[in-house]
Enzyme design. Sequence first.
Site, PDB file in Angstrom:
ATOM      1  N   ASP A   1      87.232 -48.852 -90.738  1.00 57.60           N
ATOM      2  CA  ASP A   1      87.923 -48.826 -89.451  1.00 57.60           C
ATOM      3  C   ASP A   1      89.132 -47.896 -89.501  1.00 57.60           C
ATOM      4  O   ASP A   1      89.999 -48.044 -90.354  1.00 57.60           O
ATOM      5  CB  ASP A   1      88.367 -50.258 -89.115  1.00 57.60           C
TER       6      ASP A   1
ATOM      7  N   ASP B   1      87.019 -51.950 -78.584  1.00 61.41           N
ATOM      8  CA  ASP B   1      86.510 -53.289 -78.886  1.00 61.41           C
ATOM      9  C   ASP B   1      85.908 -53.962 -77.655  1.00 61.41           C
ATOM     10  O   ASP B   1      86.454 -53.881 -76.549  1.00 61.41           O
ATOM     11  CB  ASP B   1      87.638 -54.175 -79.414  1.00 61.41           C
TER      12      ASP B   1
END
Length: 502
Positions: free
Chosen positions: A267, A328
């Site tokens: 990430d 997200d």
Amino acid sequence: MRHLLTALAFTTSLTSGAAFAQTRFDGVWLFDHAGPNPGVTMLQVASDGDRITGAVTTKWYGPVTMRNARLDKGVLTFDVRNLNDREHPTRSWTVKQTPKGVQLVGQMWFSKIDAAGRRGTVKDAEVRAFRFQTLPDWAVVEQASLAPRPPMGWSSWNKFAEKIDDKTIRAMADAMVSTGLRDAGYAYVNIDDGWQGTRGADGRIRPNANFPDMKKLADYVHSKGLKLGIYSSQGPRTCAGFEGSYGHVRQDAQTFANWGIDYLKYDLCSGEYFYADADTVKRSYAEMGAALKATGRPIVYSLCEYGRFDVGAWGQQVGGHLWRTTGDITDDYATMARIGFDKNGKPEHTGPNGFNDPDMLEVGNGGMSLDEYTTHMTLWAISAAPLLMGHDLRQTPPEMLALLENREVIAVDQDERGVQGKAVRKDGTLEIWAKPLGDGSVALALFNRGDAAARMDARAADAGFESITAARDLWRGKPVAADALTFDVPAHGAVMLRVEGK
């Protein structure tokens, strides 16, 4: 090294005669209790007449450069580059003098800073200076063939965030078996952010106290016929503020391999401050891709950089098997629909061993209706998206389990051709999507994105046929007359068909 030398040169300049003590703020200020996010450790200021320069050193982003620094009524004000906030691409910070030192006030993304600092020395600054790392030159990483079909499994983040532990991961593995999800094709049990502890003197990452033995945990998950995934970041800190892989990429890759890890989600997070253009982002992902390959262990590589710089065009070149295409997901219809319908990358970038990833499933978390979750599952399946559940598997309502375990819908997602379906007809809020399948049939999805029920029809031309010879309703699990493909689709609902034709 170049960046480190620059930082140390700035520190040295603080003692360079004319540049020192031009303002009351010049010099080194140390912050011992500024909080973990973004982890401010030091402020350095130098001035020369009206020109004021400096930086705030943070654990997340390294030195954050002061921009447009100015004095106004005894207060030092400056701007900083602000990540991930389009409404506030910069933020203004202030420094005020106090009887004991200075007070720094500011904000970066969600992190608010209001911290007291004390006077330090040039030697202190050298100790606290951020150690920049140099990326390897660009080189294509030979991809291992580990994901011929979109990965299926479970990930901890959507339900548990960083509040995760060994016991819960074992329980999820148990539930994957007992519910039948493993036998339906779900294979990965992925620990997202929150497992990390600190690094030892040897630099090796240790898990925190919630994960007493990662190797034993991997062995347990493997004993269930499942695979274990883990999470890291190429930045100094992960999204939840834990230890990232910055400066320890090869070491972390080998540690993961030694533990028996089968899947890595990598990430960008705090790495965004260091890797802010296409070249450095690609090289940072290639660095870990090469490190994973060097371990010799087969580890599926999931790139999480939110679709920046057309990631699908180069994801496989860094060794990646799937790549996030969006920000997200959250457990609501509006976000899910925006991501799945409008933001899931280019279909030409998806195929065996390389899949656009619109983020994890929210099915079972309770924020949407059954019709909306049906759309969620239908949309992910026709898009050849990874199917990574994100709810508590021990608490799966029967209707949610039926969605997740529908073998005919899963077969569309897992089709050998790996084609990402796309819209072939739109009429306002009504959309027809098609996905060619390996046996010559075509999956069709009828989506009603509107707020009222609507009548929709599937046509032979939607599937690229002159006529439809056979059709099957996948959610109802029964055949449908080829000349009766008209359906009443509920608001935010979907119908999914598999059709044959000529």
